[in-house]
Design a protein around this motif. Structure first.
Motif, PDB file in Angstrom:
ATOM      1  N   ARG A 182       0.817  -1.213   0.000  1.00  0.00           N
ATOM      2  CA  ARG A 182       0.000   0.000   0.000  1.00  0.00           C
ATOM      3  C   ARG A 182       0.850   1.261   0.000  1.00  0.00           C
ATOM      4  O   ARG A 182       0.430   2.300  -0.514  1.00  0.00           O
ATOM      5  CB  ARG A 182      -0.917   0.007   1.228  1.00  0.00           C
ATOM      6  N   PHE A 183       2.023   1.177   0.591  1.00  0.00           N
ATOM      7  CA  PHE A 183       2.912   2.348   0.701  1.00  0.00           C
ATOM      8  C   PHE A 183       4.318   1.959   0.247  1.00  0.00           C
ATOM      9  O   PHE A 183       5.242   1.853   1.057  1.00  0.00           O
ATOM     10  CB  PHE A 183       2.930   2.862   2.142  1.00  0.00           C
ATOM     11  N   PRO A 184       4.508   1.760  -1.044  1.00  0.00           N
ATOM     12  CA  PRO A 184       5.786   1.225  -1.543  1.00  0.00           C
ATOM     13  C   PRO A 184       6.979   2.158  -1.347  1.00  0.00           C
ATOM     14  O   PRO A 184       8.124   1.695  -1.384  1.00  0.00           O
ATOM     15  CB  PRO A 184       5.501   0.989  -3.034  1.00  0.00           C
ATOM     16  N   THR A 185       6.749   3.456  -1.142  1.00  0.00           N
ATOM     17  CA  THR A 185       7.870   4.382  -0.981  1.00  0.00           C
ATOM     18  C   THR A 185       8.360   4.471   0.467  1.00  0.00           C
ATOM     19  O   THR A 185       9.389   5.113   0.725  1.00  0.00           O
ATOM     20  CB  THR A 185       7.477   5.792  -1.456  1.00  0.00           C
ATOM     21  N   LEU A 186       7.655   3.827   1.389  1.00  0.00           N
ATOM     22  CA  LEU A 186       8.027   3.887   2.803  1.00  0.00           C
ATOM     23  C   LEU A 186       8.747   2.607   3.219  1.00  0.00           C
ATOM     24  O   LEU A 186       8.519   1.543   2.643  1.00  0.00           O
ATOM     25  CB  LEU A 186       6.794   4.075   3.677  1.00  0.00           C
ATOM     26  N   SER A 187       9.589   2.709   4.225  1.00  0.00           N
ATOM     27  CA  SER A 187      10.210   1.539   4.844  1.00  0.00           C
ATOM     28  C   SER A 187       9.336   1.129   6.025  1.00  0.00           C
ATOM     29  O   SER A 187       9.294   1.831   7.042  1.00  0.00           O
ATOM     30  CB  SER A 187      11.627   1.872   5.317  1.00  0.00           C
ATOM     31  N   ILE A 188       8.627   0.018   5.883  1.00  0.00           N
ATOM     32  CA  ILE A 188       7.661  -0.405   6.891  1.00  0.00           C
ATOM     33  C   ILE A 188       8.152  -1.663   7.596  1.00  0.00           C
ATOM     34  O   ILE A 188       8.527  -2.653   6.943  1.00  0.00           O
ATOM     35  CB  ILE A 188       6.278  -0.661   6.262  1.00  0.00           C
ATOM     36  N   THR A 189       8.157  -1.628   8.918  1.00  0.00           N
ATOM     37  CA  THR A 189       8.556  -2.763   9.735  1.00  0.00           C
ATOM     38  C   THR A 189       7.395  -3.142  10.644  1.00  0.00           C
ATOM     39  O   THR A 189       6.884  -2.303  11.389  1.00  0.00           O
ATOM     40  CB  THR A 189       9.783  -2.419  10.606  1.00  0.00           C
ATOM     41  N   VAL A 190       6.958  -4.391  10.564  1.00  0.00           N
ATOM     42  CA  VAL A 190       5.893  -4.908  11.426  1.00  0.00           C
ATOM     43  C   VAL A 190       6.480  -6.017  12.284  1.00  0.00           C
ATOM     44  O   VAL A 190       7.058  -6.971  11.754  1.00  0.00           O
ATOM     45  CB  VAL A 190       4.704  -5.445  10.606  1.00  0.00           C
ATOM     46  N   ARG A 191       6.362  -5.890  13.588  1.00  0.00           N
ATOM     47  CA  ARG A 191       6.912  -6.881  14.507  1.00  0.00           C
ATOM     48  C   ARG A 191       5.976  -7.094  15.689  1.00  0.00           C
ATOM     49  O   ARG A 191       5.277  -6.176  16.118  1.00  0.00           O
ATOM     50  CB  ARG A 191       8.276  -6.423  15.053  1.00  0.00           C
ATOM     51  N   ASN A 192       5.994  -8.318  16.218  1.00  0.00           N
ATOM     52  CA  ASN A 192       5.347  -8.549  17.494  1.00  0.00           C
ATOM     53  C   ASN A 192       6.120  -7.802  18.575  1.00  0.00           C
ATOM     54  O   ASN A 192       7.353  -7.770  18.564  1.00  0.00           O
ATOM     55  CB  ASN A 192       5.325 -10.049  17.808  1.00  0.00           C
ATOM     56  N   LYS A 193       5.382  -7.171  19.484  1.00  0.00           N
ATOM     57  CA  LYS A 193       5.993  -6.380  20.571  1.00  0.00           C
ATOM     58  C   LYS A 193       6.806  -5.207  20.029  1.00  0.00           C
ATOM     59  O   LYS A 193       7.804  -4.790  20.630  1.00  0.00           O
ATOM     60  CB  LYS A 193       6.871  -7.251  21.452  1.00  0.00           C
ATOM     61  N   ALA A 194       6.382  -4.659  18.899  1.00  0.00           N
ATOM     62  CA  ALA A 194       7.097  -3.521  18.330  1.00  0.00           C
ATOM     63  C   ALA A 194       7.098  -2.338  19.283  1.00  0.00           C
ATOM     64  O   ALA A 194       8.021  -1.519  19.258  1.00  0.00           O
ATOM     65  CB  ALA A 194       6.475  -3.123  17.001  1.00  0.00           C
TER      66      ALA A 194
END
Length: 240
Positions: free
Chosen positions: A222-234
Motif C-alpha cells: 500500500r505504501f511502496p515508498t516507505l520503509s515499513i517494519t511490522v513486529r510482534n511487541k514492536a
C-alpha cells in the motif's frame, strides 16, 4: 505446532490479501474509518473544563485535544491529528492500537511521529514502552511529555466507535476486526502523508496484527515508498 502469534484464520487471511479498504468504506452498513467531519464534533479539551461538580475527575488537569469531553457518549467515529511539527524531516512513525470492539469500547489506532534524528537524540531516553508495562502515573507523564515539544513530536488517532465496529461485523459480507484495523491504519497514514499535513515520512514501525510478515507485506504494498517494519511487541522494540 505453530505459536499462537503465527495463527491466522481463513477469514482474516482472505481479508488481509483480498480486502480493498477503499471499497469497504463505501459499503452500506460497514465500518468506515473516521472522517474529518466526525472529528469536528470533538472539542479540544484542556484543564480549564468548567465542570467543577465532576467528582470523578483525576487530580491532574491535563487533557489532550484528541479526547472528547468527559462523560460524552462515543457514537461517531472520528480522526484527530495534532499540529504538524516544525522540525525538519525525515520523519518516523510508530503505530499501535487499543480496544478490540463494542464490548470493550471503541477500536483506537494511534500514531506517534517525530524526526528520525530525534529518536536517538531524545525520544529513546524519555521512557516510552509498551503501555501495559507502565504505571498509570508514568503513562500520564509520558502523554504530557508527548505534548510538551510540538516542534518535534506529534500524534494522531483514528477512533472507530463501538457502533461502527458492530455494524461492520454484522454487515454482509462481514468486515472483521482485522480488516477494520487495517483500514484504520491505512486511512490514518494516508492522512499524515496528504495535505494539509504532508509529513515527510520515511520509516513506519507497526505493532503486529496477525502474522507480522504477512501484515508487513500488505502494508508495504500500500505504501511502496516507505520503509515499513511490522513486529510482534514492536511497542517495546522500537522507541517510537
Amino acid at each position: 505446532m505453530s505459536s499462537k502469534d503465527d495463527i491466522i484464520d481463513t477469514e482474516d487471511a482472505l481479508a488481509m490479501e483480498l480486502d480493498d479498504p477503499d471499497a469497504v468504506d463505501t459499503t452500506e452498513g460497514a465500518s468506515r474509518p473516521a472522517t474529518s467531519e466526525a472529528a469536528s464534533n470533538i472539542s479540544s479539551v484542556n484543564g480549564d473544563d468548567d465542570d467543577e461538580d465532576d467528582e470523578d475527575r483525576d487530580d491532574h488537569s491535563f487533557r489532550p485535544g484528541s479526547l472528547p469531553p468527559p462523560h460524552t457518549p462515543l457514537r461517531d467515529s472520528y480522526r484527530w491529528i495534532s499540529p504538524k511539527p516544525t522540525a525538519e524531516g525525515p520523519y518516523v512513525v510508530g503505530v499501535d492500537e487499543a480496544g478490540r470492539g463494542p464490548a470493550l469500547g471503541p477500536l483506537v489506532y494511534g500514531m506517534a511521529f517525530c524526526p528520525v534524528s530525534f529518536v536517538e537524540d531524545r525520544l529513546s531516553k524519555m521512557g516510552f514502552d509498551d503501555s501495559k508495562t507502565l504505571t498509570h502515573e508514568t503513562r500520564v507523564q509520558l502523554l504530557e511529555s508527548l505534548s510538551s515539544d510540538p516542534a518535534n513530536l506529534g500524534w494522531a488517532v483514528n477512533v472507530i466507535s463501538p457502533q461502527a465496529v458492530s455494524s461492520g461485523m454484522l454487515s454482509r459480507p462481514p468486515v472483521n476486526l482485522n480488516t477494520q484495523s487495517q483500514n484504520a491504519t491505512i486511512e490514518l497514514l494516508r492522512a499524515l502523508l496528504a495535505e494539509p499535513c504532508s509529513l515527510p515520512i520515511t520509516e513506519v514501525y507497526v505493532d503486529a496484527l496477525g502474522p507480522a510478515e504477512k501484515y508487513q507485506a500488505y502494508l508495504q504494498s500500500r505504501f511502496p515508498t516507505l520503509s515499513i517494519t511490522v513486529r510482534n511487541k514492536a511497542d517495546s522494540l522500537y522507541k517510537i
